[in-house]
Each structure stands twice: as structure tokens, then as C-alpha cells.
Scaffold this motif. Structure first.
Motif, PDB file in Angstrom:
ATOM      1  N   GLN A  16       0.830  -1.209   0.000  1.00  0.00           N
ATOM      2  CA  GLN A  16       0.000   0.000   0.000  1.00  0.00           C
ATOM      3  C   GLN A  16       0.863   1.256   0.000  1.00  0.00           C
ATOM      4  OE1 GLN A  16      -0.065  -2.456   2.171  1.00  0.00           O
ATOM      5  NE2 GLN A  16      -2.033  -3.493   1.912  1.00  0.00           N
ATOM      6  N   ALA A  17       1.973   1.232   0.725  1.00  0.00           N
ATOM      7  CA  ALA A  17       2.828   2.416   0.798  1.00  0.00           C
ATOM      8  C   ALA A  17       3.453   2.696  -0.570  1.00  0.00           C
ATOM      9  CB  ALA A  17       3.913   2.216   1.854  1.00  0.00           C
ATOM     10  N   LYS A  18       3.887   1.638  -1.247  1.00  0.00           N
ATOM     11  CA  LYS A  18       4.508   1.828  -2.565  1.00  0.00           C
ATOM     12  C   LYS A  18       3.473   2.349  -3.563  1.00  0.00           C
ATOM     13  CE  LYS A  18       6.338  -2.408  -2.319  1.00  0.00           C
ATOM     14  NZ  LYS A  18       6.987  -3.613  -2.878  1.00  0.00           N
ATOM     15  N   GLU A  19       2.273   1.783  -3.474  1.00  0.00           N
ATOM     16  CA  GLU A  19       1.198   2.236  -4.363  1.00  0.00           C
ATOM     17  C   GLU A  19       0.873   3.707  -4.091  1.00  0.00           C
ATOM     18  OE1 GLU A  19      -2.268  -0.277  -4.201  1.00  0.00           O
ATOM     19  OE2 GLU A  19      -3.419   1.101  -5.467  1.00  0.00           O
ATOM     20  N   ALA A  20       0.774   4.056  -2.804  1.00  0.00           N
ATOM     21  CA  ALA A  20       0.462   5.445  -2.435  1.00  0.00           C
ATOM     22  C   ALA A  20       1.534   6.397  -2.942  1.00  0.00           C
ATOM     23  CB  ALA A  20       0.318   5.558  -0.919  1.00  0.00           C
ATOM     24  N   ALA A  21       2.798   5.978  -2.851  1.00  0.00           N
ATOM     25  CA  ALA A  21       3.893   6.832  -3.310  1.00  0.00           C
ATOM     26  C   ALA A  21       3.780   7.085  -4.815  1.00  0.00           C
ATOM     27  CB  ALA A  21       5.235   6.184  -2.979  1.00  0.00           C
ATOM     28  N   LEU A  22       3.423   6.044  -5.563  1.00  0.00           N
ATOM     29  CA  LEU A  22       3.317   6.192  -7.014  1.00  0.00           C
ATOM     30  C   LEU A  22       2.141   7.089  -7.393  1.00  0.00           C
ATOM     31  CD1 LEU A  22       4.213   2.528  -7.975  1.00  0.00           C
ATOM     32  CD2 LEU A  22       5.555   4.573  -8.496  1.00  0.00           C
ATOM     33  N   LEU A  23       1.032   6.943  -6.670  1.00  0.00           N
ATOM     34  CA  LEU A  23      -0.129   7.787  -6.967  1.00  0.00           C
ATOM     35  C   LEU A  23       0.163   9.246  -6.602  1.00  0.00           C
ATOM     36  CD1 LEU A  23      -3.006   5.384  -5.841  1.00  0.00           C
ATOM     37  CD2 LEU A  23      -2.329   5.991  -8.189  1.00  0.00           C
ATOM     38  N   ALA A  70      -0.041   8.828 -16.660  1.00  0.00           N
ATOM     39  CA  ALA A  70      -0.788   7.577 -16.875  1.00  0.00           C
ATOM     40  C   ALA A  70       0.102   6.369 -16.581  1.00  0.00           C
ATOM     41  CB  ALA A  70      -1.316   7.524 -18.308  1.00  0.00           C
ATOM     42  N   GLY A  71       1.372   6.467 -16.974  1.00  0.00           N
ATOM     43  CA  GLY A  71       2.312   5.373 -16.732  1.00  0.00           C
ATOM     44  C   GLY A  71       2.497   5.114 -15.247  1.00  0.00           C
ATOM     45  N   LEU A  72       2.634   6.188 -14.480  1.00  0.00           N
ATOM     46  CA  LEU A  72       2.802   6.040 -13.028  1.00  0.00           C
ATOM     47  C   LEU A  72       1.575   5.378 -12.415  1.00  0.00           C
ATOM     48  CD1 LEU A  72       4.440   9.494 -12.179  1.00  0.00           C
ATOM     49  CD2 LEU A  72       5.499   7.239 -11.966  1.00  0.00           C
ATOM     50  N   ARG A  73       0.398   5.796 -12.874  1.00  0.00           N
ATOM     51  CA  ARG A  73      -0.829   5.211 -12.310  1.00  0.00           C
ATOM     52  C   ARG A  73      -0.965   3.741 -12.714  1.00  0.00           C
ATOM     53  NH1 ARG A  73      -3.991  10.839 -13.055  1.00  0.00           N
ATOM     54  NH2 ARG A  73      -3.410  11.628 -10.992  1.00  0.00           N
ATOM     55  N   ALA A  74      -0.518   3.426 -13.904  1.00  0.00           N
ATOM     56  CA  ALA A  74      -0.598   2.026 -14.355  1.00  0.00           C
ATOM     57  C   ALA A  74       0.313   1.138 -13.506  1.00  0.00           C
ATOM     58  CB  ALA A  74      -0.223   1.921 -15.832  1.00  0.00           C
ATOM     59  N   ILE A 109      19.240  -0.652  -7.832  1.00  0.00           N
ATOM     60  CA  ILE A 109      19.370  -0.723  -9.285  1.00  0.00           C
ATOM     61  C   ILE A 109      19.901   0.608  -9.805  1.00  0.00           C
ATOM     62  CG2 ILE A 109      18.041  -0.978 -11.436  1.00  0.00           C
ATOM     63  CD1 ILE A 109      16.221  -2.907  -9.889  1.00  0.00           C
ATOM     64  N   GLY A 110      20.876   0.543 -10.669  1.00  0.00           N
ATOM     65  CA  GLY A 110      21.396   1.739 -11.325  1.00  0.00           C
ATOM     66  C   GLY A 110      20.869   1.789 -12.745  1.00  0.00           C
ATOM     67  N   VAL A 111      20.262   2.895 -13.127  1.00  0.00           N
ATOM     68  CA  VAL A 111      19.739   3.017 -14.490  1.00  0.00           C
ATOM     69  C   VAL A 111      20.494   4.132 -15.205  1.00  0.00           C
ATOM     70  CG1 VAL A 111      17.682   3.374 -15.911  1.00  0.00           C
ATOM     71  CG2 VAL A 111      17.460   2.273 -13.682  1.00  0.00           C
ATOM     72  N   ILE A 112      21.134   3.778 -16.287  1.00  0.00           N
ATOM     73  CA  ILE A 112      21.888   4.756 -17.072  1.00  0.00           C
ATOM     74  C   ILE A 112      21.175   4.911 -18.412  1.00  0.00           C
ATOM     75  CG2 ILE A 112      24.116   5.311 -18.117  1.00  0.00           C
ATOM     76  CD1 ILE A 112      25.402   3.363 -16.090  1.00  0.00           C
ATOM     77  N   TYR A 113      20.715   6.116 -18.713  1.00  0.00           N
ATOM     78  CA  TYR A 113      19.940   6.283 -19.937  1.00  0.00           C
ATOM     79  C   TYR A 113      20.350   7.561 -20.635  1.00  0.00           C
ATOM     80  CZ  TYR A 113      17.071   8.887 -16.534  1.00  0.00           C
ATOM     81  OH  TYR A 113      16.633   9.731 -15.549  1.00  0.00           O
ATOM     82  N   GLU A 114      19.739   7.767 -21.800  1.00  0.00           N
ATOM     83  CA  GLU A 114      20.171   8.903 -22.587  1.00  0.00           C
ATOM     84  C   GLU A 114      19.123   9.990 -22.609  1.00  0.00           C
ATOM     85  OE1 GLU A 114      22.223   7.007 -25.984  1.00  0.00           O
ATOM     86  OE2 GLU A 114      23.946   6.836 -24.663  1.00  0.00           O
ATOM     87  N   SER A 115      18.619  10.345 -23.770  1.00  0.00           N
ATOM     88  CA  SER A 115      17.897  11.620 -23.809  1.00  0.00           C
ATOM     89  C   SER A 115      16.456  11.628 -23.299  1.00  0.00           C
ATOM     90  CB  SER A 115      17.949  12.185 -25.229  1.00  0.00           C
ATOM     91  OG  SER A 115      17.538  11.210 -26.145  1.00  0.00           O
ATOM     92  N   ARG A 116      15.722  10.504 -23.373  1.00  0.00           N
ATOM     93  CA  ARG A 116      14.296  10.573 -23.027  1.00  0.00           C
ATOM     94  C   ARG A 116      14.058  10.857 -21.547  1.00  0.00           C
ATOM     95  NH1 ARG A 116      11.639   7.664 -27.511  1.00  0.00           N
ATOM     96  NH2 ARG A 116      13.216   6.299 -28.378  1.00  0.00           N
ATOM     97  N   PRO A 117      13.502  12.002 -21.204  1.00  0.00           N
ATOM     98  CA  PRO A 117      13.309  12.310 -19.779  1.00  0.00           C
ATOM     99  C   PRO A 117      12.259  11.431 -19.104  1.00  0.00           C
ATOM    100  CG  PRO A 117      12.495  14.120 -21.164  1.00  0.00           C
ATOM    101  CD  PRO A 117      13.135  13.134 -22.081  1.00  0.00           C
ATOM    102  N   ASN A 118      11.304  10.902 -19.879  1.00  0.00           N
ATOM    103  CA  ASN A 118      10.250  10.088 -19.268  1.00  0.00           C
ATOM    104  C   ASN A 118      10.802   8.845 -18.572  1.00  0.00           C
ATOM    105  OD1 ASN A 118      10.757   9.197 -22.086  1.00  0.00           O
ATOM    106  ND2 ASN A 118       9.397   7.531 -21.461  1.00  0.00           N
ATOM    107  N   VAL A 119      12.005   8.405 -19.000  1.00  0.00           N
ATOM    108  CA  VAL A 119      12.611   7.235 -18.359  1.00  0.00           C
ATOM    109  C   VAL A 119      12.800   7.488 -16.864  1.00  0.00           C
ATOM    110  CG1 VAL A 119      14.625   5.696 -18.307  1.00  0.00           C
ATOM    111  CG2 VAL A 119      13.730   6.492 -20.489  1.00  0.00           C
ATOM    112  N   THR A 120      13.046   8.730 -16.502  1.00  0.00           N
ATOM    113  CA  THR A 120      13.207   9.088 -15.091  1.00  0.00           C
ATOM    114  C   THR A 120      12.022   8.584 -14.269  1.00  0.00           C
ATOM    115  OG1 THR A 120      14.306  11.097 -15.840  1.00  0.00           O
ATOM    116  CG2 THR A 120      13.619  11.031 -13.524  1.00  0.00           C
ATOM    117  N   ALA A 121      10.831   8.884 -14.739  1.00  0.00           N
ATOM    118  CA  ALA A 121       9.634   8.479 -13.995  1.00  0.00           C
ATOM    119  C   ALA A 121       9.346   6.985 -14.182  1.00  0.00           C
ATOM    120  CB  ALA A 121       8.434   9.309 -14.449  1.00  0.00           C
TER     121      ALA A 121
END
Lengths: 420, 420
Positions: free
Chosen positions: A30-37, A86-90, A123-135
Motif C-alpha cells: 500500500q505504501a509503494k502504491e500510495a507513493a506512485l499515486l 498515466a504510466g505512473l498510475r498504471a 538498481i542503477g539506471v543509465i539512460y540517454e535523452s528521453r526524460p520520461n525514463v526518469t519516472a
């Protein structure tokens, strides 16, 4: 910052992530779900700030001379931000993988054994230009009980920081440790090298990017890696392909969207197909505006241009395709083994035995029969959001969703049971 | 051999293994089974040669001054060789994991998706004195369709070579490539360093050994690792433990066999347990001939000796145990997080909530409740043979059998299906 500063900085991030991960591992669903919402709400509420931050990145990118394709990936607008929300809610609505009992059984010794899912850790995530990857990446890591250290491209720095602030606001609202989602606060490339070696603090690195990042990871990574590298996808038209299906699928595989990793980069045509149907597949592609780089007989098709050696095994991510004649399915298999990146390949044939051979003898994350390579996507596999398409074979493979970001442990119960 | 020679030698082994693995990946289950049965026959038929080779190793080991425990691990006799034969036949009889459909489903797009097991590729196994690992590890790798490069301890060199010859005879008899099972033909330690870096030829390393190997792997490994490292197993007697169960389980966990990785190395006693029952658990151990290294109040129990700082978090593999008083389950959890190796820990309690807390907040491969840590064994988990107990979290964890030596791929079928 000099090298020394970066190391200290990263050590701090790592220690904080490790600490947060210990707590996250048993955080209630529930806490993880609440954080995402709450994060989704924060992104919605912060639309003006996010667009402003993105405008700074876009200006920086234009000055830097980024290509139109790069700028397009970098760009955020109201609709793209709505997509992030929408992605976060999904992800919030997805089932929580942590603690799920994957299997359980009894042993003659009297022991009852359960295999349950656990987070991986950090987990370490290394990515390039798309900012949406952050979320997206932060949401999947959080859902799976992992702390995450994000390292976005320097081009998307401000946009990513704005999105990060929303994610952290979500953590706060749910009473979860803020160290659960962190971003490397520098554009210095040395931070990437540091991440690749932080075995004490990072359990797995998810690199998402092109050749430059591939090379760096291969040369330096000491931390285990879920490689999400190039998608050099092949499509093979067998002599026994159905012509209509082949025309439809080849065109879709290349042209539906050229910038995604599941886009076909190389068309292999069986000599038997060519003898029967001629250059129709290539003519379709040319008509659709695709540049076809080829060799030998296929160069006689008007509009094709001669391929350079490195056009085979190349990820164009553009309206360009390499094309070559091969001798049957074994020729296709040999070509793909040599040039492929073990991402996604598709065979077009009505002969089941031929399709079976292709499925059996190739070892890509995804193999397709009479279907477009563009389906290589977590959503199209029914897995919901994904952090990438893993091209390696260790632990995760293909679309990586929350479930593949978990490990497991065995919980064993007895009644004072001893081993004889 | 100098460094250059080793690199060339290992490159040759690697290339041969890679080639064999491509063929093994689709070898029929019957062929792999036949190879294992033929290998078992070859081991049976070669008993005199195997014992002779082992006698050479034993003489070498005695000259080198190996401990009795080491010599015992090295030793083969008719009964131990019979055990190897039985092991090979058991693996032969197991279900073949390769090609098994783990999951399948349909998507609204019309695609049918199957997730099927595939081999990992080439596995490197680095082990120490036990020569039986040569046959056990080779059998599991073969069953799972992987090629293997074995690197046994220099002490067991001749015994391992004799067993290797039998395994290769099995491959030949079944028409499988001999490159599928190879052994590093030198005692030079540089070969181990080389293996740890052969990312092009080895997909995963399984290291089985003590501190020396751990250090080398941590410092040098570039290839992914299924660490089978130390088993620093803890057993915790909670204040609400049942006394009879606790006495029975503690004694078994330490003394049944001290040389296996599931043997308990540290006893944690809740102060509440001690207040109620006194030093009975320690007295039992002392009576059984165990050396109990402890501190503080527990030193008042006659026969205990003072622990040195490094006795906590130490793998004794002997009739020695470290013991300490802790404050309840949280004290035990804190101790285990600091000193454990994430192998196996057990809690003794009648309080379900306390056991749940122990299960939830610790992250060892195996957690037990009212059961002996000596059950940490693939056979006792119903998995048959194992290549080791993985203490890492990536890909494999706990007892690693043939199934955990596989990856998977997605096979997707359509009917000329394109993405909209």
C-alpha cells in the motif's frame, strides 16, 4: 568536479540507496502504491515547471546541435507529460511482485518450502535523452521494492530533475525513505564509470543507450548488467512465405516507428522468395520512403543504393534498411548469428518446420513467426510498463517489467526438524 | 607457461566451448541423456585408473602438507566413485529443462506468446579440492544444454582428469561435440584470472571455494558470477523457542556434518531464552565435542573459550561454533545482517509473528523456522543434483540445479500480424 569528488559523491548516493533498500524490501504494498499515486499527482500539478525545465534542455540541445530525432526524444509537451502520469498510475495499479509465493511444496523430511519474490536491492539506471525514463524506471524500481540511482543523459538534465522532484514528493507523502529514488546530480561522465564499478552499493545496472554506452559498459562494468543495448532486428522472408503477409509485415516492421528498438534494421530475402516474387518487398519499402541499402542482384532494383560493409549489423533507427539475399533459413540463421544483437528477429514462412528451425537455432530474446518485430514491447507482451528490452541472458531477458526486477528466497518451515 | 601462453590456451578453450554450445543448445534430450549414461558406464569401467590417479593426488597433497579435512575431501574410494556414478545416472534421469514452455498466453493483437527455457551458453566452474565436482558440474551443465569449462583445484588435478576422460567418452558415445566439456589443462593460477575475464567466451562463472577464491572473484571478475561462496550460517534461539526443538536443531545444525556449507557457524541466543533456560544449548554442544567461542556472560559456562573478534562472521567448517547473546529477534537480525553471508539462517521460536519478522527482514537465500540449517542442499529441496548453493541474488539463488542453469526466450507466432 574532479575524480576524487565524484567518487565521494557517488559513495554517498550508494550508501543512501543501500540503506533505503533495506527498508523498502519490506515496505507494505500500500505504501509503494500510495507513493506512485502521489508522484503522479505531483507530476500533474508540476506541469508548468516540468515544461519550463524541458524548454531549458531543448535550448541547450539546439545549441549543442542535437539532431531532430534526438530533440524529438528529448521534448516534453502536455500530452507526453500526461503519458508519464498515466504510466505512473498504471504501475501503481499493477500487482506488487514482492512477497509473492512463486512455488511451494512439501518434502518427505517434513519441511514445507516456499519460494517467494524479493527485491534485488539497488538498481542503477543509465539512460540517454528521453526524460520520461526518469519516472518510468523509478516507478518500476519502487514497485519491485528496489532503490534506484538514476543517471540520465546530460541533455535531459533539467527535465529529469523536475520529474525526480515529483517522484521524491511521492515517497515523502507515503512515508518511504527518500533515498529510494536518487539521481546523479552531475553531468560529469566520470559518474557513469563510477556507477559501473560500485559493486558494494549497486546490485544491477540497466544501461539504455547506443554504441557509446555499450562500449563503456563492456569495458568497465563490474556490477552485473541487464543490457538493454542495440536492437539490430532482422526480418527474413522465406521461400515459402505468404506474399501478402510478408508485404504487410515487412512494411510494418520497418516503417511503423523507426526510432524504437523493435524496428527492423535488416531484411533477409530467401533466393527462392526472390526467384518467385522478385523485388516486391524492397519496392514496397522504397515506395514508403525507406532508403534500401543492398548489394549484388538486389542493386538492380531501381532506387536501391549500395550497402557499405558496416550497414549489416547496424541500428539505423531511421527510414533506412539493409537488405541481402540469403540461401534459405540456414543462410538467414548464419547471417543473424553473425550480425544480430539477440534482440528480436522474425521469420515469414508458411512452413512450420522451417519456422521451428528458426526458433530453435537462433537465440534472440524474442523470435517471431509471421509477426512484426515492432511488437517487441512490454505492453504488447501484456507485461505493462518496462524498464527496457534486455538483450542479455542473465536473470532478465526481453521486456523487463517489475517482476524481472526481483530475485527470490526460500522460506522453509519445520517442527524442530533435523537432518538424519 | 607464461602469461601469453595461458591467454592463448584459454582463448582456444573458450572458442571451442562457444562452438560446442551453439550445437548443444538444440541437441535432442535423448542425446544428452545417452551421453550421461555412457559417462556413468565409463566411470564404472575406469575405477582402477581413477583410484590410481587419486592416489597420485593424495600423495601430492600429503607432501604439500594438506590438512586432514582437505585430504578427506580429496580422497576417492570405491564407494565415493559409486556415488559419482549414481549422481550421473540421476542427472540423466532428470527432466530436460531446455525447450520447456514455462508460460504461454494469447494477446488481443492475435499474437500467441510462449516463454521457453534455453541454455545460458558456456559456464565456467572454478572449484577446489573435491574431484567429484568434475563429474557433477559437467553433468548438470550438459543436462541444461550448456558447454562447460572446468577448473578444478591443483590438488585434485589427476583425479579430475581421469573423471573428465569419462565424461568426454560419454559425449563421444552420444555424438555430441567434445568441446562441450573441457578442463583447463594447467595448474597455473593465471588461468583462473583469465577465466574471470573471458566475457566473450564464458557467460557465467560458478566459483566454489573459500576466502581466497572469493577475493579473486571480487577483485577480478568481469564475467557474471553465481557466487557459491562462504556459508556463514546462523541459528537463533528466540525467547519463545520450544526447548526440546531448540536443543535438537542446534545440535544437528552444528554437528551432523561440519564440513558442508549448511553447517551452523554461529549460535545467537536471545537474552530471554538464556534467562529462562540458561546455557543448555551451549552445554549440549560442548558435550558433543564442539569448541564454543563466546564472550561476556556466556564465558561463565565451563568449557567455553573466549571468542576473537573475527570468530563472528567466520566459516569454521569444523567442530567449532561462535556464540553470542542478543536482544530478541531484532538483535539477531542486526547481527546476521552484519556478519552473515546470505546463505542460510534458522530461527527457533513458537511465535509465528517473530518468525515472520525474521523471514521478512532478512535476505538470505534460505531462511528456516524450527529446522536445521543442514537442510540447505539441493537434494533436500527436491531439486536433485546441484552445482552449489548460490549466495548471490542475480539469476540463480540457493541450490543451483539444471533448471537454474537456463535462461529463456520468447517465441511469438502471428498470422501476418502487424502492430497498429
Amino acid at each position: 568536479m574532479d575524480g576524487m569528488d565524484i567518487a565521494t559523491l557517488m559513495e554517498g548516493l550508494g550508501a543512501r540507496a543501500r540503506e533505503a533498500s533495506a527498508e523498502l524490501a519490506f515496505a507494505p504494498p500500500q505504501a509503494k502504491e500510495a507513493a506512485l499515486l502521489a508522484a503522479a499527482e505531483a507530476v500533474e500539478a508540476s506541469l508548468p515547471q516540468i515544461l519550463e525545465a524541458n524548454a531549458r534542455d531543448m535550448a541547450f540541445g539546439r545549441d549543442k546541435g542535437l539532431s531532430d530525432a534526438m530533440l524529438d526524444r528529448l521534448k516534453l509537451d502536455a500530452s507526453r507529460v500526461a503519458g508519464i502520469v498515466a504510466g505512473l498510475r498504471a504501475v501503481a495499479a499493477q500487482e506488487d511482485p514482492v512477497g509473492a509465493v512463486v512455488a511451494e511444496w512439501d518434502m518427505p523430511s517434513g519441511l514445507h518450502i516456499r519460494r517467494v519474490r524479493t527485491p534485488l536491492g539497488v538498481i542503477g539506471v543509465i539512460y540517454e535523452s528521453r526524460p520520461n525514463v526518469t519516472a518510468d524506471a523509478a516507478a518500476l524500481c519502487l514497485k519491485s521494492g528496489n532503490a534506484v540511482i538514476l543517471r540520465g543523459g546530460s541533455e535531459s538534465y533539467h527535465s529529469s530533475q523536475a520529474l525526480l522532484a515529483c517522484m521524491v514528493a511521492g515517497l515523502k507523502a507515503a512515508g518511504l525513505p527518500e533515498g529510494a529514488i536518487q539521481m546523479v546530480p552531475t553531468r560529469d561522465r566520470a559518474a557513469v564509470s563510477e556507477m559501473l564499478r560500485m559493486v558494494k552499493y549497486i546490485d544491477v545496472i540497466v544501461p539504455r543507450g547506443g554504441k557509446g554506452l555499450v562500449g563503456l559498459v563492456q569495458a568497465e562494468a563490474r556490477v552485473p548488467v541487464f543490457a538493454h543495448l542495440e536492437g539490430i532486428c532482422h526480418i527474413y522472408a522465406d521461400g515459402e512465405a505468404d506474399l501478402d503477409k510478408a508485404r504487410r509485415v515487412v512494411l510494418n516492421a520497418k516503417t511503423r516507428r523507426t526510432g524504437i528498438c523493435g524496428s527492423a534494421e535488416c531484411l533477409l530475402i530467401d533466393r527462392a522468395f526472390y526467384a518467385r516474387h522478385g523485388g516486391v518487398l524492397i519496392e514496397d519499402l522504397l515506395k514508403a520512403g525507406v532508403e534500401v541499402r543492398t548489394e549484388g542482384e538486389l542493386l538492380s532494383i531501381p532506387g536501391t543504393i549500395e550497402a557499405k560493409a558496416d550497414d549489416f549489423g547496424r541500428e539505423f533507427l531511421d527510414m533506412i534498411i539493409a537488405a541481402r539475399l540469403v540461401d534459405g533459413v540456414d543462410g538467414a540463421i548464419a547471417h543473424i548469428r553473425r550480425y544480430g544483437s539477440q534482440h528480436t528477429e522474425s521469420i515469414l514462412t508458411e512452413n512450420q518446420a522451417t519456422a521451428d528451425r528458426f526458433f530453435q537455432r537462433l537465440d534472440s530474446a524474442i523470435l517471431m513467426h509471421n509477426a512484426s518485430t515492432q511488437f517487441a514491447d512490454g505492453g504488447e507482451f501484456g507485461m505493462g510498463a518496462e524498464i527496457g528490452i534486455a538483450t542479455g541472458k542473465m536473470h532478465a531477458r526481453g521486456p523487463v517489467g517489475a517482476e524481472q526486477l526481483t530475485s527470490f528466497k526460500y522460506l522453509v518451515t519445520g517442527e524442530g526438524t533435523i537432518r538424519g
